[in-house]
Design an enzyme around this catalytic site. Structure first.
Site, PDB file in Angstrom:
ATOM      1  CG  HIS A 271      -5.887   3.894   4.196  1.00  0.00           C
ATOM      2  ND1 HIS A 271      -5.096   3.092   3.281  1.00  0.00           N
ATOM      3  CD2 HIS A 271      -7.001   3.696   3.037  1.00  0.00           C
ATOM      4  CE1 HIS A 271      -4.859   2.769   2.323  1.00  0.00           C
ATOM      5  NE2 HIS A 271      -6.187   3.192   2.224  1.00  0.00           N
TER       6      HIS A 271
ATOM      7  CG  PHE B  20      -9.379   6.550   2.197  1.00  0.00           C
ATOM      8  CD1 PHE B  20      -9.314   5.729   4.706  1.00  0.00           C
ATOM      9  CD2 PHE B  20     -10.544   5.764   1.873  1.00  0.00           C
ATOM     10  CE1 PHE B  20      -9.746   5.189   4.683  1.00  0.00           C
ATOM     11  CE2 PHE B  20     -10.212   4.787   2.110  1.00  0.00           C
ATOM     12  CZ  PHE B  20     -10.356   4.357   3.621  1.00  0.00           C
TER      13      PHE B  20
ATOM     14  CD  GLU C  83      -6.907   9.472  -5.730  1.00  0.00           C
ATOM     15  OE1 GLU C  83      -5.969   9.288  -7.454  1.00  0.00           O
ATOM     16  OE2 GLU C  83      -7.833   8.719  -5.999  1.00  0.00           O
TER      17      GLU C  83
ATOM     18  CD  GLU D 297     -10.393   8.067  -6.453  1.00  0.00           C
ATOM     19  OE1 GLU D 297     -10.729   7.295  -5.303  1.00  0.00           O
ATOM     20  OE2 GLU D 297      -9.369   8.680  -7.098  1.00  0.00           O
TER      21      GLU D 297
ATOM     22  CG  ASP E  77      -4.663   8.650   5.259  1.00  0.00           C
ATOM     23  OD1 ASP E  77      -4.141   8.641   5.875  1.00  0.00           O
ATOM     24  OD2 ASP E  77      -6.061   9.236   5.291  1.00  0.00           O
ATOM     25  CG  PHE E  78      -6.008   8.303  -1.120  1.00  0.00           C
ATOM     26  CD1 PHE E  78      -4.889   7.494   0.058  1.00  0.00           C
ATOM     27  CD2 PHE E  78      -7.158   7.334  -1.976  1.00  0.00           C
ATOM     28  CE1 PHE E  78      -6.171   6.298   0.129  1.00  0.00           C
ATOM     29  CE2 PHE E  78      -7.793   6.432  -1.334  1.00  0.00           C
ATOM     30  CZ  PHE E  78      -7.493   6.056  -0.086  1.00  0.00           C
TER      31      PHE E  78
END
Lengths: 340, 346
Positions: free
Chosen positions: A137, A91, A68, A37, A93-94
């Site tokens: 994040h 990130f 994703e 992205e 975290d994603f």
């Protein structure tokens, strides 16, 4: 050791070094491409692809929809078809959005196929806190990826490591998770400490996985760490030196495979082990390192300390975030506790 | 056309939200100039401002009650304001203060106000499933409350959104999904990531009504939302709406927008939904003085919230360890009942 050692005078930020390795590999192999992205025109939110679209175009530096599961899974498929994709999670975290593709496909397909399928891809992701981006994040999640079998997991701490580890990651025939710390990249809006900007050879070179680096030699205590905390540990070591404590700092550089030998060798010399991690404490990197040393050299251990995030989500407000992310003073205090 | 009381309230929500974002921008940049450092200054962390999105929040939330649930994404302030979230405590949260909505733990992307059933999340499209869940709870309890999930147009390719559409459709849940289309997913113009000009058409595959409001006019949003929220409240199932809004600022503060043509930025600044709303008020007979007064009062409320927030203490560092649990595991506190587990005779 007969090889001539070349002097390197060119300093790069960590992001420039990472990008240089990717560009070299893309020039050498048409089958290498990058998906993520905001990686094309933006150049990566954390400068991970800065300038690559200008050289390689939109077909090889691919912006993707915010999907994703689809694009990480597509990287798995393209890798199994023989290409060498690099796919970026903006990130780390994603990962939750697409973990099935990561741990049930990318990480397991080689094994489940009895070795008949390979997944030569790199999953890059930005990790880490220290800039108040709160619970969704700021994580590193080092231990999560290292826990699940089938992924090599590497964490550069300097520009030199960033380039050598990236070359190796792209050339490796297995999936490699390459976790770069936002605070180390040298981004304009997120100033880096001094340490990660280092001399970087212009030639390509690989840093083998599973080889830790002793960033500072010392006699009294072994500090084992990775990523941002390599620099905090080095700062702590300088302060400790003023108090007559001589700390050795070991940068793991890769979690899978893990270089237990270097850690054990250091602990056998110093007798004291302090493990510093920016991931959660329980069931994570600190526990794994201590257990590995205990397995191999229990008798060498005089004192052990672990520093990690307490088992809480990362809070937003600055005083609370600073309280949970280990700082230089936390490291010096932990080291001093081992010197009793 | 909405009644004048609704028009006034929407206008107030909109000017409150616009002034709020402009003032937060100023406060945020303090301590971050001349060299921008995201981790410096009085407002911590990232900041995603919604200037240009006001018509969507105001027009939809005008139909909602406190017991209706709203989930918002990482650009939440205008929706929170329209939903009636406590402005002072929200502001204190954004400044990372102890008396913030979340005691300084959540921050601007993770605001929770259970008093008005508002929550937001920093992960794209991830507010959609919980909104469906709130709708599910309303349906199971035979309540006529509804749930609304706000998301950006960049989120319509995300599994959580598409799965939620299907889940809400197959269970006839009282949910409205509102896509706020500001043309940009960070640096990605819509046409480069989605083969669909009208995001409301995502509804087609789920046999669900889809409505697109293609101008950021709060009255047009209000009318579309009347249909969508009414349908949910009458237990006739979910609706997907898309509202054209505009992004007046960067994706986040600090985003230099090097990828964005200047003409696009200029066009966004010219599309002023607030002036359009003021024109509606004038058409209803409100004079300029009255409109100015409404705006002034809204600005004063924002100033008061910011001033209050800045006076609040920072949280105690040790508070980081609290609130992981509702029922903290403090060791062995319950006795375990004794059973004879020897098994039966046969």
């Amino acid at each position: 050791m007969s090889e001539q050692v070349q002097a390197v005078e060119r300093d790069l930020t960590m992001s420039r070094a990472m990008v240089e390795a990717i560009a070299d590999e893309m020039r050498a192999d048409e089958e290498v491409f990058y998906m993520g992205e905001d990686v094309a025109d933006y150049g990566g939110i954390f400068d991970s692809t800065e300038g690559l679209r200008e050289e390689f175009g939109y077909d090889r530096i691919m912006d993707v929809p915010i999907s994703e599961t689809a694009y990480l899974g597509a990287a798995v498929g393209a890798a199994q078809a023989g290409m060498r994709p690099i796919a970026e999670l903006m990130f780390v975290d994603f990962f939750g959005v697409a973990m099935d593709q990561i741990y049930n496909q990318m990480a397991k397909n080689t094994y489940m196929s009895g070795g008949s399928v390979s997944v030569p891809m790199v999953l890059t992701a930005a990790v880490g806190g220290t800039y108040n981006d709160a619970a969704q994040h700021s994580q590193t999640l080092y231990g999560t990826f290292a826990h699940l079998p089938g992924m090599k997991v590497v964490v550069p701490s300097t520009a030199y490591e960033a380039k050598g580890l990236m070359h190796n990651a792209i050339r490796d025939d297995d999936p490699v998770v390459y976790l770069f710390h936002k605070r180390l990249m040298g981004i304009g809006w997120l100033p880096a400490p001094d340490g990660p900007k280092t001399p970087v050879p212009e030639t390509d070179y690989t840093i083998p996985f599973g080889r830790a680096d002793v960033k500072r030699e010392g006699e009294d205590v072994t500090i084992v760490t990775l990523g941002l905390h390599v620099h905090r540990a080095l700062d702590a070591a300088e302060q400790l030196a003023a108090d007559g404590i001589d700390a050795e700092v070991v940068d793991l550089r890769s979690l899978v495979p893990l270089d237990t030998d270097t850690v054990v060798e250091s602990v056998e010399k110093t007798g004291n082990l302090v493990v510093v991690d920016e991931d959660y404490r329980s069931y994570g990197v600190t526990g794994e390192i201590v257990a590995s040393v205990a397995d191999e050299a229990l008798g060498a251990l005089d004192a052990v300390e672990r520093l990690a995030l307490p088992d809480v989500p990362i809070p937003y407000a600055r005083p609370m975030e600073q309280a949970v992310v280990p700082g230089v003073e936390d490291i010096t205090a932990a080291v001093e506790r081992t010197q009793g | 056309m909405p009644p004048i009381t609704d028009l006034r309230e929407m206008y107030i929500d909109m000017v409150t939200a616009r002034h709020y974002e402009e003032r937060l921008q100023e406060e945020y940049l303090e301590g971050k100039q001349p060299a921008f450092d995201i981790s410096a200054g009085p407002i911590p962390g990232e900041l995603h401002l919604a200037a240009g999105h006001e018509a969507s929040g105001a027009g939809v939330c005008q139909h909602l009650r406190d017991d209706d649930t709203v989930t918002a994404p990482h650009r939440p302030h205008h929706v929170a304001i329209a939903k009636g979230v406590d402005l002072k405590r929200m502001t204190a949260e954004i400044f990372g203060r102890e008396s913030g909505l979340c005691k300084g733990k959540g921050g601007h992307m993770h605001l929770f106000d259970p008093d008005v059933n508002f929550a937001c999340s920093g992960i794209i499209a991830e507010g959609c499933p919980p909104a469906a869940g709130a709708g599910l709870a309303a349906k199971k309890r035979n309540s006529d409350s509804v749930a609304v999930a706000f998301l950006g147009e960049g989120a319509i390719d995300q599994g959580a959104f598409l799965e939620s559409l299907n889940f809400a459709a197959v269970h006839d849940l009282p949910v409205v999904f509102v896509i706020e289309d500001n043309d940009w997913a960070i640096s990605m113009p819509k046409e480069r990531v989605t083969d669909l000009e009208n995001g409301a058409r995502r509804a087609d595959g789920f046999e669900m009504p889809g409505i697109r409001v293609d101008q950021d006019d709060a009255v047009a949003v209000y009318e579309a939302a009347a249909e969508a929220v009414g349908r949910a409240r009458d237990r006739n199932g979910p609706t997907l709406m898309e509202v054209q809004v505009h992004r007046r600022m960067g994706h986040f503060m600090g985003d230099a927008e090097g990828y964005r043509p200047e003409t696009d930025q200029e066009a966004a600044l010219e599309r002023d939904s607030i002036e359009r709303m003021a024109a509606h008020l004038r058409a209803h007979g409100l004079d300029d003085e009255t409109i100015d007064d409404l705006r002034e009062e809204a600005h004063e409320r924002v100033e008061a919230a910011i001033a209050w927030a800045k006076e609040q203490p920072e949280p105690d560092p040790g508070a980081a360890h609290e609130d992981v649990w509702v029922n903290p595991p403090s060791g062995v506190t319950d006795s375990e009942p004794a059973f004879d587990l020897a098994g039966g005779d046969d």
